[in-house]
Design an enzyme around this catalytic site. Structure first.
Site, mmCIF file in Angstrom:
data_model
loop_
_atom_site.group_PDB
_atom_site.id
_atom_site.type_symbol
_atom_site.label_atom_id
_atom_site.label_comp_id
_atom_site.label_asym_id
_atom_site.label_seq_id
_atom_site.Cartn_x
_atom_site.Cartn_y
_atom_site.Cartn_z
ATOM 1 N N THR A 184 -4.887 10.689 -0.623
ATOM 2 C CA THR A 184 -6.250 10.454 -0.142
ATOM 3 C C THR A 184 -6.619 11.439 0.958
ATOM 4 O O THR A 184 -5.769 12.087 1.553
ATOM 5 C CB THR A 184 -6.406 9.022 0.420
ATOM 6 O OG1 THR A 184 -5.502 8.851 1.523
ATOM 7 C CG2 THR A 184 -6.146 7.985 -0.649
ATOM 8 N N TYR A 192 -14.849 5.723 8.299
ATOM 9 C CA TYR A 192 -13.809 6.205 7.380
ATOM 10 C C TYR A 192 -14.194 5.814 5.957
ATOM 11 O O TYR A 192 -14.430 4.643 5.670
ATOM 12 C CB TYR A 192 -12.472 5.552 7.763
ATOM 13 C CG TYR A 192 -11.265 5.947 6.949
ATOM 14 C CD1 TYR A 192 -10.228 6.664 7.536
ATOM 15 C CD2 TYR A 192 -11.112 5.566 5.616
ATOM 16 C CE1 TYR A 192 -9.088 7.004 6.816
ATOM 17 C CE2 TYR A 192 -9.989 5.910 4.889
ATOM 18 C CZ TYR A 192 -8.984 6.620 5.489
ATOM 19 O OH TYR A 192 -7.855 6.956 4.774
ATOM 20 N N HIS A 209 0.788 -1.232 0.000
ATOM 21 C CA HIS A 209 0.000 0.000 0.000
ATOM 22 C C HIS A 209 0.821 1.284 0.000
ATOM 23 O O HIS A 209 0.333 2.334 -0.424
ATOM 24 C CB HIS A 209 -0.930 0.009 1.221
ATOM 25 C CG HIS A 209 -2.183 0.801 1.024
ATOM 26 N ND1 HIS A 209 -2.243 1.932 0.252
ATOM 27 C CD2 HIS A 209 -3.435 0.620 1.499
ATOM 28 C CE1 HIS A 209 -3.466 2.417 0.257
ATOM 29 N NE2 HIS A 209 -4.218 1.642 0.998
#
Length: 772
Positions: free
Chosen positions: A602, A589, A473
């Site tokens: 993000t 979230y 990630h």
């Protein structure tokens, strides 16, 4: 071995008569072709750098300006207003035969034209950056576009009309703005109001006001200062402190997965499917290197930042004791492959030629047919990447810093990407609810040692030809790998294809040397470290409950009948489902992107709002009129869409507070407010999976060519991780994760609540599949 001869250009032996050199012509040929290919790539990068640097101008436009200047001078018209003569007088004294007055005049006109051209490019680029800083269009209804937005759209289209390269817009993208502290505090307090009773809310309000008045002004000044000189005030800290400094295992906690087309099957031949996929990936990498990929554009005209795509290939996360490091290479000519506990190195090129899919199929089939057993300690070696980062860093330094272990580890870490040939078959059977969940579990963690979790991504090939990805990630977010995956699946299906027997098209080159087996010398101490990491990873994997399902009653097409965005519809349904599941609201979230800004990644959308809570409570009471419920739903939907737009335009909550917290740590300033905010658990973490970022086929013509999306592990011990893909007009896919060890959660139970919540909201608007 044949591959050893290919790897060595020359050998020598010492004899009584002297030193005897034996040159390998074939190896030297490969080295020569590799060098030629490397220089070609460098020249392409130089050319692209020039074209990118002058966008929205071009070499042709420069030539036009030069010709216009020369032509006007020939016609005795001085458009330079004396500047050409001034430049000519400033030139060095003429020397030799070429220093004629005509030559100097021409050189002066070229210099003047270049200056005018460069000034124009700078002006257009700054104008485009100013235009791209306008986000009013996001807050307007499609049917009520203002005159200002229409004029803005025309100007943007004019300035970006020339076909852009992948990175053409990078320097024209605006910087991410730093929100004001009062605005962030106000939005934060509004977001936690439905979660707190009056006493708790008053306490938080007091902490927030104290922070805003006393601590925040100093922190904000430093943050604004950083935003002036840094490309993006968030992204570097986000990458370092959220990802690279985390000492938790990557598996489940950070890495995520992506699924294949699940409603169709191209071939059952494992090696053939993998051959096409790997070939398509290297085709994509070549386009990436040449910047031939079109930048993603919102509304077809607003460019998204492409920075994250740079590290898609040839990238590995290197473990460290305190922080990890992302190692990115400019080039890699091989992939690392895992099968039945053995590691192989497979070359992607023969000289400068990319291997064809049929050649790659042959190489992968050779690995599948290889009967050799794993070396001692080799089978579970990759478990080191699945366990704790500190333990892996220590083992790497102790056992893999020299000799054949270092050489083999380098072959893996310097590979374009990692490939695993699984021994299990997976498929989606609509009649078997567990089939999709088992497939997802296999992609998320496998058996804990058949994925190299440090690589930018692992390409997973099931025995029956089904594919999948496991993605690290830190280097990029899901839309980036999604762009690659859409290209691969589309190219595999519609461009490369298969023979009637399921093999890749064409004939293989049987003279290619076989894949190279990687050698290891793993001592007993290292095997103990591997086993310890495996036990940690296995406990983590065994605790993950994953429930994946396809929602068939309706999709995006019928949701639009509610006159709301599909994402808002699903997010409100998730709030209703969660309240039914746990009897309370929670901090939620939802990942939103900030890629309209340079190097943006993000932002968080806090989906649990006062408006959504009011709608959920009204639904739970069951005594409200349908019209009242519709009104409450629309208010909740409008609030969610507005928050999403604010997040996308740099006015979010959490990244600003995160950066203020980092500044406070650097300055040694204590803030009870920031400490509490940053420690709040996200009991419901959600993400919508993007699709159709790249046009490879018409989804209306091929409605079954749909991937099932992907998913991730739970963020909180007592929470849920939910990813969803609104897959076209008529269906949706959901991926729900939780932990078996939690008595509060059950992924399948929550999935059933989501199903019912979607149906209940649809019933409010009398939506059914027959309405389409």
């Amino acid at each position: 071995m044949a591959e050893a001869h290919q790897a060595v250009a020359f050998q020598f032996t010492v004899t009584p008569d002297g030193v005897d050199f034996r040159l390998s012509r074939e190896a030297l040929r490969h080295i020569y072709l590799s060098g030629i290919n490397s220089w070609k790539k460098r020249l392409i990068r130089i050319k692209n750098g020039i074209l990118r640097g002058v966008y929205p101008g071009s070499p042709t436009s420069w030539l036009v300006v030069v010709m216009a200047t020369v032509g006007s001078n020939y016609c005795k018209v001085d458009i330079s207003m004396g500047l050409v003569d001034c430049i000519q007088r400033c030139l060095p004294e003429r020397y030799g035969h070429f220093g004629t007055p005509q030559t100097e005049a021409l050189l002066s006109m070229v210099i003047f034209s270049t200056g005018v051209w460069a000034t124009g490019i700078f002006f257009f680029r700054q104008t485009l950056k100013l235009l791209l800083s306008y986000h009013g269009w996001m807050f307007e209804m499609h049917s009520k576009t203002s005159h200002a937005t229409k004029i803005w759209a025309i100007c943007v289209r004019l300035l970006s009309s020339r076909r852009p390269m992948l990175y053409s817009f990078q320097t024209s993208l605006p910087k991410l703005p730093v929100p004001s502290v009062p605005a962030t505090i106000h939005r934060y307090l509004d977001s936690v109001r439905p979660l707190l009773d009056d006493e708790a809310y008053y306490r938080m309000e007091t902490l927030a006001k104290e922070f805003q008045d006393k601590t925040a002004p100093r922190l904000q000044k430093y943050l604004v200062l950083k935003s002036w000189w840094a490309t993006n005030y968030v992204s570097d800290w986000w990458e370092e402190y959220v990802y690279l400094r985390s000492r938790s295992p990557l598996m489940v906690n950070s890495n995520y997965y992506a699924m294949d087309f699940v409603l169709i099957k191209n071939t059952n031949v494992q090696a053939a499917r993998l051959g096409n996929a790997v070939h398509a990936m290297i085709m994509y990498r070549r386009k990436l290197d040449r910047e031939e990929i079109k930048p993603v554009m919102a509304l077809g005209m607003v460019p998204m930042c492409s920075y994250q795509m740079e590290r898609m290939f040839n990238t590995t996360r290197i473990p460290g004791k305190e922080t990890d490091l992302l190692q990115h290479l400019s080039e890699s000519r091989h992939v690392a492959v895992y099968h039945k506990g053995r590691f192989f190195k497979v070359w992607l090129y023969e000289g400068s030629r990319l291997l064809k899919p049929r050649d790659l199929e042959m190489q992968f089939q050779r690995i599948l047919d290889d009967p050799s057993p794993p070396q001692p300690g080799e089978e579970k070696l990759a478990a080191l990447t699945a366990g704790g980062r500190v333990e892996w860093a220590e083992a790497r330094q102790t056992f893999f810093s020299s000799g054949k272990n270092k050489m083999s580890l380098d072959a893996i870490e310097r590979a374009a990407f990692f490939v695993t040939l699984d021994e299990d078959s997976h498929c989606y059977n609509p009649d078997d609810e567990t089939s999709l969940s088992l497939y997802g579990k296999a992609l998320l963690h496998g058996n804990c040692y058949n994925r190299w979790f440090d690589k930018s991504f692992t390409l997973i090939s099931c025995k029956n030809g089904l594919l999948g990805l496991n993605t690290e990630h830190s280097w990029a977010d899901a839309p980036i790998i999604g762009h690659l995956w859409e290209f691969v699946l589309g190219t595999d299906t519609f461009h490369l294809g298969y023979t009637e027997t399921g093999h890749c098209v064409g004939e293989p080159n049987t003279t290619l040397p076989p894949p190279q087996r990687l050698p290891w010398d793993i001592p007993e101490q290292c095997r103990e470290a591997i086993e310890n990491s495996y036990q940690v990873a296995k406990a983590l994997a065994d605790d993950v409950e994953l429930y994946c399902f396809q929602f068939l009653p309706f999709g995006k097409g019928l949701i639009k009948k509610c006159r709301t965005s599909p994402d808002a519809f699903v997010q409100i349904a998730l709030q209703l489902a969660h309240f039914r599941d746990k009897g309370k609201f929670c901090l939620t979230y939802e990942a939103s992107m900030t890629r309209m800004f340079r190097e943006g990644r993000t932002e968080t959308v806090r989906s649990c709002t006062n408006e959504s809570a009011a709608f959920v409570q009204a639904m739970m009471k069951g005594s409200h009129k349908k019209q009242d419920l519709q009104d409450l739903f629309r208010k909740a939907s409008e609030k969610h869409q507005n928050m999403y737009r604010l997040a996308m335009t740099g006015a979010g909550i959490d990244r600003h507070l995160f950066c203020l917290y980092i500044v406070s740590k650097y300055l040694g300033v204590s803030s009870p407010f920031l400490a509490e905010v940053l420690s709040e658990p996200w009991s419901l973490s959600t993400s919508q999976i993007p699709q159709f970022q790249i046009c490879m086929f018409d989804p209306k013509q091929y409605p079954n060519h749909l991937g099932a999306g992907g998913g991730f592990g739970p963020v909180a011990d007592d929470g849920y991780g939910v990813s969803y893909m609104i897959a076209g007009e008529n269906t949706m896919f959901f991926h729900i994760s939780s932990k078996y060890s939690s008595s509060e959660t059950n992924a399948q139970r929550f999935g059933n609540h989501i199903r019912q919540a979607l149906l209940d909201i649809a019933e409010l608007f009398k939506i059914s599949k027959t309405d389409s």
